[in-house]
Enzyme design. Sequence first.
Site, PDB file in Angstrom:
ATOM      1  N   LYS A  69       0.835  -1.197   0.000  1.00 32.08           N
ATOM      2  CA  LYS A  69       0.000   0.000   0.000  1.00 32.08           C
ATOM      3  C   LYS A  69       0.877   1.256   0.000  1.00 32.08           C
ATOM      4  CE  LYS A  69      -4.011  -2.267   0.740  1.00 32.08           C
ATOM      5  NZ  LYS A  69      -3.521  -3.652   0.753  1.00 32.08           N
ATOM      6  N   LYS A 104      -8.993   1.610   3.723  1.00 30.31           N
ATOM      7  CA  LYS A 104      -8.514   0.232   3.745  1.00 30.31           C
ATOM      8  C   LYS A 104      -7.339   0.085   4.707  1.00 30.31           C
ATOM      9  CE  LYS A 104      -6.142   1.105  -0.692  1.00 30.31           C
ATOM     10  NZ  LYS A 104      -6.056   0.685  -2.101  1.00 30.31           N
ATOM     11  N   ARG A 118      -4.405  -4.694 -13.260  1.00 24.04           N
ATOM     12  CA  ARG A 118      -3.112  -5.186 -12.810  1.00 24.04           C
ATOM     13  C   ARG A 118      -2.132  -5.067 -13.983  1.00 24.04           C
ATOM     14  NH1 ARG A 118      -1.347  -8.733  -9.060  1.00 24.04           N
ATOM     15  NH2 ARG A 118      -2.416  -7.253  -7.687  1.00 24.04           N
ATOM     16  N   ARG A 128      -9.709  -6.114 -13.369  1.00 19.52           N
ATOM     17  CA  ARG A 128     -10.549  -6.888 -12.464  1.00 19.52           C
ATOM     18  C   ARG A 128     -11.788  -6.048 -12.159  1.00 19.52           C
ATOM     19  NH1 ARG A 128      -5.623  -7.290  -8.623  1.00 19.52           N
ATOM     20  NH2 ARG A 128      -5.535  -5.204  -9.530  1.00 19.52           N
ATOM     21  N   ARG A 166     -15.356  -3.688  -4.842  1.00 21.57           N
ATOM     22  CA  ARG A 166     -14.016  -4.242  -5.000  1.00 21.57           C
ATOM     23  C   ARG A 166     -13.915  -5.056  -6.282  1.00 21.57           C
ATOM     24  NH1 ARG A 166     -13.887  -7.544   0.431  1.00 21.57           N
ATOM     25  NH2 ARG A 166     -15.929  -8.071  -0.458  1.00 21.57           N
ATOM     26  N   ASP A 196      -1.159  -1.765  -9.581  1.00 21.31           N
ATOM     27  CA  ASP A 196      -2.614  -1.679  -9.695  1.00 21.31           C
ATOM     28  C   ASP A 196      -3.004  -0.271 -10.085  1.00 21.31           C
ATOM     29  OD1 ASP A 196      -2.750  -4.307  -9.001  1.00 21.31           O
ATOM     30  OD2 ASP A 196      -3.463  -3.980  -6.957  1.00 21.31           O
ATOM     31  N   GLU A 206      -1.857   0.756  -5.792  1.00 19.15           N
ATOM     32  CA  GLU A 206      -0.991  -0.128  -5.017  1.00 19.15           C
ATOM     33  C   GLU A 206       0.141  -0.619  -5.908  1.00 19.15           C
ATOM     34  OE1 GLU A 206      -2.871  -3.410  -3.051  1.00 19.15           O
ATOM     35  OE2 GLU A 206      -4.541  -2.200  -2.294  1.00 19.15           O
ATOM     36  N   ASN A 238       2.209  -4.151  -5.928  1.00 15.83           N
ATOM     37  CA  ASN A 238       2.309  -5.471  -5.314  1.00 15.83           C
ATOM     38  C   ASN A 238       3.648  -6.108  -5.661  1.00 15.83           C
ATOM     39  OD1 ASN A 238      -0.689  -6.247  -4.337  1.00 15.83           O
ATOM     40  ND2 ASN A 238      -0.765  -4.935  -6.142  1.00 15.83           N
TER      41      ASN A 238
END
Length: 315
Positions: free
Chosen positions: A125, A160, A210, A225, A233, A273, A281, A283
């Site tokens: 994050k 979050k 992504r 997504r 979400r 993301d 984000e 990852n």
Amino acid sequence: MHLLFVADPLASFKIYKDTTFAMMREAQRRGHTLATCEPKDMRWQTGEKVTATAQRIRLTGDATDWYTAEPAEREQLCDFDAIVMRKDPPFDSEFFYSTHLLEQAEREGAHVFNKPRALRDHPEKLAILEFAQFSGPTLVTRSAADIKRFHAEHKDIILKPLDGMGGMGIFRVKEDGLNLGSITETLNKDGAQSVMVQKFLPEISLGDKRVLVIGGKPVPFSLARIPQGSEVRGNLAAGGLGVAQPLSERDREIGEALGPVLAARGLLLAGVDVIGDYVTEINVTSPTCFQEIFDQTGFDVAAMFVDALEAALKN
């Protein structure tokens, strides 16, 4: 090459979509040999090098009995040609300790991807803080008053936890502010824990994209997504629909800007993301979506990854 994958238990793999499995399959196809262990299998003792009780495996091509394994043996990590760290989040204390064992193995000559120090330095994050030019309005705080002010400014927000995964613990609060206080108390533990708050991006309806970056270069397709029904979400774990699509100009700009920076720090693979035009984000622990992109576009992400892995070991 002899490769060690540090991962979750093999019994937990859903091989039809598992990215670690796709990496293994491509590596074996090229003639590399495979071994696996879990973080709990690693050990260091005075007078020894870091070792792991590892299983040498071979993929069978069968959808059910998908691998065969030799009896597990304790091996020095530095004896492997490469170690691929693929343990899924959460990034908890045990994950943190594992990175220290892996970093000691590096000092003993091991080659680890992603680099253990880089895993610690890039919490998924908070990694966006360094790249604020690509991020939407964001706040990181423990303060309920700060969150209330951020909501008053932006009206529609997402809250979050910093240690969440798969969409866990994500809340949306609209202009009416309904339950903002209760949600804040839940996430910040009455001021004891930090929370990330971001302006809601309506482009989420088109997908949380992504963008995979491998060896400093973006994969030419993202996996969008897309939230389903009334869900906010897009995470696949939360029921999102994964749709592969070519990178937009903005996606490519982001990937090409972040890629070389992350790669130079030892992050061979990262999953950026993107919602709309903004990074939400980064990852780095065990980015996924290899198989979904391949199945829908034919682009072999696993081959790109093993290419990058082989090239990194030559340098």
